[in-house]
Design an enzyme around this catalytic site. Sequence first.
Site, PDB file in Angstrom:
ATOM      1  N   THR A  16      37.838  33.212  34.901  1.00  0.00           N
ATOM      2  CA  THR A  16      38.460  32.165  34.076  1.00  0.00           C
ATOM      3  C   THR A  16      37.560  31.737  32.929  1.00  0.00           C
ATOM      4  OG1 THR A  16      39.759  31.321  35.903  1.00  0.00           O
ATOM      5  CG2 THR A  16      39.295  29.770  34.148  1.00  0.00           C
ATOM      6  N   THR A  89      35.719  32.508  39.763  1.00  0.00           N
ATOM      7  CA  THR A  89      35.327  31.664  40.902  1.00  0.00           C
ATOM      8  C   THR A  89      35.929  32.132  42.232  1.00  0.00           C
ATOM      9  OG1 THR A  89      37.179  30.142  40.543  1.00  0.00           O
ATOM     10  CG2 THR A  89      35.090  29.613  39.451  1.00  0.00           C
ATOM     11  N   ASP A  90      37.035  32.885  42.161  1.00  0.00           N
ATOM     12  CA  ASP A  90      37.759  33.170  43.410  1.00  0.00           C
ATOM     13  C   ASP A  90      36.925  33.956  44.425  1.00  0.00           C
ATOM     14  OD1 ASP A  90      39.908  31.784  42.458  1.00  0.00           O
ATOM     15  OD2 ASP A  90      41.023  33.551  41.798  1.00  0.00           O
TER      16      ASP A  90
HETATM   17  N1  ASP Z   1      41.226  34.138  39.137  1.00  0.00           N
HETATM   18  C1  ASP Z   1      39.997  33.704  38.496  1.00  0.00           C
HETATM   19  C2  ASP Z   1      38.894  34.658  38.929  1.00  0.00           C
HETATM   20  O1  ASP Z   1      38.380  34.517  39.998  1.00  0.00           O
HETATM   21  C3  ASP Z   1      39.681  32.299  38.854  1.00  0.00           C
HETATM   22  C4  ASP Z   1      38.442  31.714  38.226  1.00  0.00           C
HETATM   23  O2  ASP Z   1      37.611  32.356  37.625  1.00  0.00           O
HETATM   24  O3  ASP Z   1      38.270  30.476  38.368  1.00  0.00           O
HETATM   25  O4  ASP Z   1      38.571  35.574  38.199  1.00  0.00           O
END
Ligand code: ASP
Length: 338
Positions: A16, A89-90
């Site tokens: 993200t 973050t995932d």
């Molecule tokens: N779907 C995203 C990822 O993990 C979520 C994020 O980065 O917060 O790449």
Amino acid sequence: MNQENKRILMIATGGTIASKRSETGLKPLITSDELLSYVPDARHFCQADAIQVLNIDSTNIQPEHWLLIARTIEDHYNQYDGFVICHGTDTMAYTAAALSYLIQNSPKPIVITGAQKPIDLEITDAKTNLLDSLRFASCSRAHGVNLVFDGKVIAGTRAKKERTKSYNAFSSINFPYVAVIHDDHIIFYLDDKDHVTGPAVFYHHLDSKVALLKLIPSMDAGVLDYMAEHYDAVIIESFGVGGIPARETGDFHSAIERLVRSGKTLVMTTQVTNEGSNMSVYEIGKNIKQEFGLLEAYDMTLEAVVTKLMWILGQTQDPQMVRELLYRTINRDILYPV
Ligand code: ASP
């Protein structure tokens, strides 16, 4: 605190933090150089270079990507004083744990960060997280693999994403924060760089054949047989401090016997986030643990257990070595019962 003239390598992988809106939803489009351009204040304490090794949503992360990131750090280790990895973050907690096993004993800091909002938005956590990460990676007292997010520094093996939307997305599980960052100050709670003895050790193999079985009431033990057939290690996420359903509620006992006798690895852990497993408490866990000498996660996070098993089985399949390495403390991952 000496933060002058530190050379930092920022490694972008997507997520993200680097995403833009598209007709099909948010997707990673911002390059590594653009990311750095959003934190001009970093120039006051470091000289950062940027490199783009991936540009993916971290949902797509695979063990080969962890090897690629570790290899990138190894290839540049001597040219830089610290490293910052920008990541979605995932699955960031998995990557932080994987890097903790692939790069051990590093006197130089390796920081992993990301954001809940893209860096090109006006209201975003991305700039703070990236600036904090560059600051921590530039700090002479920092070392090893840590995740920096929302002003907290979390040991790479202790992080867990517990909130899908809020800025305070990550918790440190069964372990205190290594440090917190307030504006331009780093406050260390664990200030132990003098304990880092030798040169960094890099590893180059992971066995991705690790599976997870999350128990629910009513589960068919045949699922475990299937997993044992297709994987080198199975983690069973049980209830509470840990136990195995009795024979009359699905014959897990026989399935576990078959798995263990075939020489595959089985590790018990818990679905409860905090305080860890202890199979010796209840009859439902104690007997079967003794009978088959089962391994358990104790206070390790699931992310740590998964990636630790991949790292261990990348080196050895010998049950005694697997046991010894699983219970060896690496980057603060296990305190109990050792
Ligand atoms: N779907 C995203 C990822 O993990 C979520 C994020 O980065 O917060 O790449």
